[in-house]
Design an enzyme around this catalytic site. Structure first.
Site, PDB file in Angstrom:
ATOM      1  N   SER A  10       0.833  -1.191   0.000  1.00 16.92           N
ATOM      2  CA  SER A  10       0.000   0.000   0.000  1.00 16.92           C
ATOM      3  C   SER A  10       0.877   1.253   0.000  1.00 16.92           C
ATOM      4  O   SER A  10       1.659   1.443  -0.925  1.00 16.92           O
ATOM      5  CB  SER A  10      -0.977  -0.043   1.174  1.00 16.92           C
ATOM      6  N   ASP A  64      -9.468  -4.226  -5.889  1.00 18.58           N
ATOM      7  CA  ASP A  64      -8.967  -3.225  -4.939  1.00 18.58           C
ATOM      8  C   ASP A  64      -9.657  -1.898  -5.199  1.00 18.58           C
ATOM      9  O   ASP A  64      -9.487  -1.292  -6.252  1.00 18.58           O
ATOM     10  CB  ASP A  64      -7.456  -3.077  -5.097  1.00 18.58           C
ATOM     11  N   HIS A 111      -7.699  -4.875  -1.298  1.00 18.55           N
ATOM     12  CA  HIS A 111      -6.496  -4.184  -0.829  1.00 18.55           C
ATOM     13  C   HIS A 111      -5.819  -5.030   0.252  1.00 18.55           C
ATOM     14  O   HIS A 111      -5.860  -4.720   1.432  1.00 18.55           O
ATOM     15  CB  HIS A 111      -6.889  -2.798  -0.307  1.00 18.55           C
TER      16      HIS A 111
END
Length: 162
Positions: free
Chosen positions: A10, A105, A137
């Protein structure tokens, strides 16, 4: 120092990709270790934002994350968004990349990794892209085990003989 890899998930994926694509650029170099190289051998990006300009039309993300980071919001901050986007700094000298991104995502849409991967390939940089079908995610279980194994193989391939 000749066997450094960067890896992140991320926001960490964003930073890993940014470190890998800006190595050698004076404007990104710190002054604490002026005689040390900031080059990396390879980079692993797990679903990191790669083109922050894509968030210019996403007020929630922009206000919650980008405004505190940059001190303003788009369109006023578009130059900063570009400067902080790994996709903007890709050259033929970038190190090999491995990317993972879930096809579902909604936090960091897969277009970020698609753009970074395409730009790397366009410049002739080795870039592997694993689309993780149906995942968002992040993921756990067997999928996590598989992506970790792929990551270890990639790191072994690029770091072992350096």
């Amino acid at each position: 120092p000749k066997r450094i890899a960067v890896l992140g998930l991320s926001a960490g994926g964003h930073l890993a990709a940014l470190a890998a694509t800006t190595a050698g650029l004076k404007e990104f170099a710190g002054d604490e270790y002026p005689n040390e190289s900031d080059d990396v051998v390879c980079a692993v990006n797990y679903f990191g934002p790669a083109d922050l300009t894509l968030y210019c039309d996403t007020p929630g993300i922009e206000l919650a994350f980008l405004k505190p980071l940059f001190g303003g919001v788009a369109p006023q901050c578009t130059p900063q968004f570009k400067k902080a986007s790994p996709v903007e700094h890709v050259t033929k000298d970038a190190p090999p990349f491995l990317h993972f991104h879930g096809t579902a995502d909604f936090v960091v849409p897969i277009i970020h990794t698609e753009r970074l991967h395409a730009k790397l390939k366009e410049e002739g940089v080795p870039s592997e892209f694993v689309r993780v079908k149906g995942k968002g995610h992040g993921w756990t279980g067997d999928t996590s085990t598989q992506t970790l194994a792929t990551t270890i193989q990639f790191l072994d391939k690029h770091l072992k003989d350096h």
